[in-house]
Design a protein around this motif. Structure first.
Motif, short mmCIF file in Angstrom:
data_model
loop_
_atom_site.label_atom_id
_atom_site.label_comp_id
_atom_site.label_asym_id
_atom_site.label_seq_id
_atom_site.Cartn_x
_atom_site.Cartn_y
_atom_site.Cartn_z
N UNK A 23 -3.67 -35.83 -53.27
CA UNK A 23 -2.76 -35.36 -51.88
C UNK A 23 -1.67 -37.24 -51.55
N UNK A 24 -0.82 -37.21 -51.17
CA UNK A 24 -0.06 -38.51 -51.28
C UNK A 24 -0.83 -38.84 -50.00
N UNK A 25 -1.53 -39.44 -49.13
CA UNK A 25 -2.42 -39.66 -48.34
C UNK A 25 -3.50 -40.44 -49.09
N UNK A 26 -4.15 -39.54 -50.16
CA UNK A 26 -5.11 -40.24 -50.83
C UNK A 26 -4.18 -41.21 -51.70
N UNK A 27 -3.26 -40.69 -52.58
CA UNK A 27 -2.97 -42.21 -53.20
C UNK A 27 -2.21 -43.29 -52.40
N UNK A 139 -5.55 -20.37 -51.82
CA UNK A 139 -6.52 -21.38 -51.39
C UNK A 139 -5.31 -22.73 -50.98
N UNK A 140 -3.81 -21.92 -51.18
CA UNK A 140 -3.00 -23.31 -50.49
C UNK A 140 -3.03 -23.80 -49.73
N UNK A 141 -4.56 -23.25 -48.50
CA UNK A 141 -4.15 -24.03 -47.52
C UNK A 141 -5.77 -23.92 -46.93
N UNK A 142 -6.22 -24.57 -47.69
CA UNK A 142 -7.72 -24.15 -46.88
C UNK A 142 -8.34 -25.77 -46.40
N UNK A 143 -9.85 -26.09 -45.80
CA UNK A 143 -9.79 -27.04 -45.02
C UNK A 143 -11.04 -27.33 -45.53
N UNK A 155 -11.55 -34.94 -44.22
CA UNK A 155 -10.86 -33.67 -43.87
C UNK A 155 -9.46 -33.89 -44.27
N UNK A 156 -9.03 -33.28 -45.15
CA UNK A 156 -7.87 -32.33 -45.23
C UNK A 156 -7.47 -30.43 -45.85
N UNK A 157 -6.79 -30.69 -45.55
CA UNK A 157 -6.01 -29.50 -46.61
C UNK A 157 -5.56 -28.85 -47.69
N UNK A 158 -5.79 -28.38 -48.40
CA UNK A 158 -4.58 -28.17 -49.63
C UNK A 158 -3.72 -27.70 -49.63
N UNK A 204 -17.71 -29.41 -47.50
CA UNK A 204 -18.00 -27.99 -47.27
C UNK A 204 -16.06 -27.48 -47.14
N UNK A 205 -16.20 -26.13 -46.85
CA UNK A 205 -14.65 -25.33 -47.29
C UNK A 205 -15.11 -24.40 -46.40
#
Length: 220
Positions: A23-27, A139-143, A155-158, A204-205
């Protein structure tokens, strides 16, 4: 050989393959460069811990961080799997935490050493119960979210992942043969932070599952 129960993959699965900085923001929050190809590291099966047992801070660390992630459970093994067929190899998912001894990781990185001490210790991979594939149709769009003592930290989305799940399955399988029961950790969104002894973690998901863990300290 008797059929193995994929819903209890952690009891017999042979490896945990983790993807760093996906995830770019985590990097960016850790001042790391964005990867041009997946960064991989491993955890042993002894890293698994399920609800009801605590996360143990390693005796050699004073800065343990949480990283909430979507885990992909492999149901059919393979080598050099194509992206177009990758999802056929997925049995389901699990909500996971990649617990990281951040102080040890930074020390290892500064010395050019592997991250094993920071990532592979006992209880470094807390997991939820198995989530059947049909419960997460995209799975490419879950929070994903994580709270520490009821305070929201992640709190992020795949959808924000740099490398998609089909790409990761294909890429990894060209290097490491995937086997039934293997788990792929797909990276964490921003918001990682330290946890302390006695902290309570809830993750959670969205609309799918939640899990709870308490943090204890392991004495040498």
């Amino acid at each position: 050989m008797t059929a193995r129960n994929i819903s209890r993959f952690w009891e017999w699965g042979r490896k945990i393959i983790c993807v760093g900085r996906n995830y770019a923001d985590h990097a960016k929050e850790l001042n790391n460069a964005l990867p041009t190809e997946p960064i991989l590291f491993l955890k042993p099966p002894s890293a698994y811990v399920t609800e009801g047992s605590p996360i143990l801070v390693p005796f050699y660390s004073s800065n343990l961080h949480h990283e909430v992630e979507l885990g992909v459970v492999i149901g059919k093994g393979g080598t050099a799997i194509s992206q177009s067929n990758a999802m056929d190899h997925v049995a389901g998912y699990a909500l996971c935490l990649d617990m990281t001894a951040r102080d040890i990781q930074e020390d290892c990185k500064s010395k050019g050493l592997p991250w094993t001490l920071a990532k592979a210790f006992n209880t470094s991979c807390p997991i939820s119960e198995f989530i059947p594939k049909e419960r997460i149709p995209d799975p490419g769009n879950v929070t994903l979210w994580l709270k520490v003592n009821d305070q929201l930290r992640q709190n992020g989305c795949t959808a924000q992942m740099i490398f998609s799940i089909p790409f990761l399955i294909s890429y990894i399988s060209k290097i490491i043969t995937l086997e039934e029961g293997d788990l792929i950790l797909t990276g964490t969104p921003k918001g990682v932070s330290a946890v302390q002894e006695h902290d309570e973690l809830q993750a959670g998901i969205e609309d799918v599952i939640t899990m709870n863990f308490k943090v204890n300290r392991k004495n040498q």
